[in-house]
Write a protein that holds these residues in place. Structure first.
Motif, PDB file in Angstrom:
ATOM      1  N   THR A 140     -39.234  68.180 156.974  1.00 50.92           N
ATOM      2  CA  THR A 140     -38.008  67.930 156.214  1.00 50.92           C
ATOM      3  C   THR A 140     -38.405  67.571 154.795  1.00 50.92           C
ATOM      4  O   THR A 140     -38.726  66.420 154.501  1.00 50.92           O
ATOM      5  N   LEU A 141     -38.378  68.585 153.906  1.00 49.38           N
ATOM      6  CA  LEU A 141     -38.880  68.398 152.553  1.00 49.38           C
ATOM      7  C   LEU A 141     -37.765  68.512 151.518  1.00 49.38           C
ATOM      8  O   LEU A 141     -36.711  69.077 151.773  1.00 49.38           O
ATOM      9  N   ASP A 163     -35.315  75.657 154.576  1.00 45.56           N
ATOM     10  CA  ASP A 163     -36.491  76.054 155.351  1.00 45.56           C
ATOM     11  C   ASP A 163     -37.696  76.051 154.413  1.00 45.56           C
ATOM     12  O   ASP A 163     -37.905  77.002 153.652  1.00 45.56           O
ATOM     13  N   PRO A 164     -38.512  74.986 154.440  1.00 46.09           N
ATOM     14  CA  PRO A 164     -39.626  74.891 153.502  1.00 46.09           C
ATOM     15  C   PRO A 164     -40.768  75.860 153.757  1.00 46.09           C
ATOM     16  O   PRO A 164     -41.626  76.054 152.901  1.00 46.09           O
ATOM     17  N   LYS A 165     -40.789  76.470 154.939  1.00 47.30           N
ATOM     18  CA  LYS A 165     -41.834  77.445 155.300  1.00 47.30           C
ATOM     19  C   LYS A 165     -43.227  76.873 155.050  1.00 47.30           C
ATOM     20  O   LYS A 165     -43.597  75.882 155.643  1.00 47.30           O
ATOM     21  N   GLU A 166     -43.983  77.477 154.134  1.00 44.37           N
ATOM     22  CA  GLU A 166     -45.359  77.045 153.896  1.00 44.37           C
ATOM     23  C   GLU A 166     -45.502  76.091 152.718  1.00 44.37           C
ATOM     24  O   GLU A 166     -46.618  75.800 152.285  1.00 44.37           O
ATOM     25  N   PHE A 171     -36.616  80.060 147.821  1.00 42.95           N
ATOM     26  CA  PHE A 171     -36.211  79.166 148.900  1.00 42.95           C
ATOM     27  C   PHE A 171     -34.800  78.648 148.630  1.00 42.95           C
ATOM     28  O   PHE A 171     -34.389  78.512 147.476  1.00 42.95           O
ATOM     29  N   GLU A 172     -34.077  78.375 149.705  1.00 41.40           N
ATOM     30  CA  GLU A 172     -32.721  77.855 149.577  1.00 41.40           C
ATOM     31  C   GLU A 172     -32.704  76.350 149.788  1.00 41.40           C
ATOM     32  O   GLU A 172     -33.549  75.791 150.498  1.00 41.40           O
ATOM     33  N   GLY A 173     -31.729  75.695 149.152  1.00 42.91           N
ATOM     34  CA  GLY A 173     -31.617  74.260 149.299  1.00 42.91           C
ATOM     35  C   GLY A 173     -30.218  73.763 149.021  1.00 42.91           C
ATOM     36  O   GLY A 173     -29.337  74.535 148.626  1.00 42.91           O
ATOM     37  N   THR A 174     -30.014  72.469 149.220  1.00 44.45           N
ATOM     38  CA  THR A 174     -28.717  71.836 149.022  1.00 44.45           C
ATOM     39  C   THR A 174     -28.906  70.497 148.315  1.00 44.45           C
ATOM     40  O   THR A 174     -29.827  69.739 148.648  1.00 44.45           O
ATOM     41  N   VAL A 175     -28.038  70.197 147.364  1.00 50.45           N
ATOM     42  CA  VAL A 175     -28.080  68.902 146.684  1.00 50.45           C
ATOM     43  C   VAL A 175     -27.683  67.809 147.670  1.00 50.45           C
ATOM     44  O   VAL A 175     -26.614  67.871 148.288  1.00 50.45           O
TER      45      VAL A 175
END
Length: 327
Positions: free
Chosen positions: A131-132, A192-195, A164-168
């Protein structure tokens, strides 16, 4: 001797006069204005704010004892992966065991069977590598448009070809000031932080507002006269190219285009003024540092060192894109 001195003085005066004449001709090169046109288009507009940061773990904490006693058994080792609530060590007197406050990996452990543990003693550390987040710094002019839940796109130097996708997830309520400019931290959780690894550098683009299938024109085509915004519409016919000044209502804008809420129709030609010298080197002119407020959401067109020319009947110049403002 005096004769040669006189001749030298005359030659110097002639050379200086020639240089002055050349420079004055060069400086006084005539300037003419060529009017270019652009078409009113229909499409999507996204208002975005960008910032840079680095990857960090959302859940990273010390393992702390909530009681005092003798350790009966240490149940985990460094690099073990645990879930929230898992028992990490037990006590000989039957006191409540120390458990994992959250899921993650045991990154350090400074305790062994039979050791005495004091109240509030730190015995290890646990970090969640799955969880990054990335924390970016946002300018005070843009922070009011950032809200929790907004979508973000993240790129990392280590993975230049991947997005990469993210949310505030959090917006700081207190800023820090540097050289008179305040900035605020914004937390963006990766879907999804993947690598991605903790510490990697990131660039984040947050979409604060978007509209689909709206009319828009380049920002430079909109002019300001007091509280009124207008464009110069060009209507071509067989004999001449007539122009009219059309008042418009604007909406949101990105760093290139601005929404036209009313006043224009798709396909119309509007003017873009470009000032060019007689040598053919063009530049946009205008009043420096002017800012042009948008109609919605408090958006500002960026001010700059070079602005857009006043145009026909314009009381104020339109700002350039060099400077602070919403991008």
């Amino acid at each position: 001797m005096k004769k040669w001195i006189s001749i030298g003085v005359i030659l110097i005066l002639i050379a200086g006069g020639s240089f002055w004449f050349y420079q004055s001709k060069k400086t006084a090169a005539p300037v003419e204005q060529e009017m270019m046109t652009t078409t009113v288009q229909k499409g999507d507009i996204k208002v975005q704010v960008s910032g840079s940061g680095s990857i960090s773990s959302i859940n990273s904490s010390d393992i702390t004892s909530e009681s005092e006693g003798i350790v009966d058994e240490v149940l985990v080792a460094v690099n073990d992966v645990v879930e929230e609530g898992d028992e990490l060590l037990t006590f000989t007197d039957g006191s409540d065991p120390i458990t994992a406050a959250h899921a993650g990996t045991i990154t350090s452990l400074d305790i062994e069977d039979g050791s005495r543990v004091q109240l509030s003693q730190v015995v290890g550390h646990i970090t969640d590598y799955k969880t990054l987040q990335t924390v970016i710094s946002v300018d005070e002019l843009d922070i009011t448009s950032i809200k929790e839940g907004q979508a973000a796109e993240i790129t990392a130097d280590a993975f230049p070809d991947e997005t990469f996708e993210g949310t505030v997830t959090a917006v700081s309520k207190e800023g820090t000031s540097t050289n008179g400019v305040s900035s605020f931290n914004v937390n963006v959780q990766l879907t999804d932080p993947k690598e991605l690894l903790i510490g990697m550098s990131t660039e984040v683009t947050i979409t604060t507002e978007s509209k689909e299938a709206v009319l828009y024109v380049p920002i430079e085509s909109v002019r300001v006269n007091g509280d009124e915004k207008y464009v110069i519409v060009q209507e071509s016919n067989e004999n001449s190219e007539a122009t009219t000044q059309q008042v418009v209502e604007t909406g949101i804008n990105d760093d290139q285009n601005i929404e036209i809420v009313s006043g224009l129709t798709e396909g119309q030609l509007v003017q873009l003024a470009v000032t060019i010298s007689s040598e053919g080197q063009g530049f946009r002119g205008g009043n420096s540092g002017q800012s042009f407020p948008g109609a919605e959401g408090g958006q500002n067109f960026p001010g700059g060192a070079q602005g857009f020319p006043n145009g026909d009947g314009g009381g104020q110049g339109f700002p350039g894109n060099t400077g602070r403002g919403n991008q």
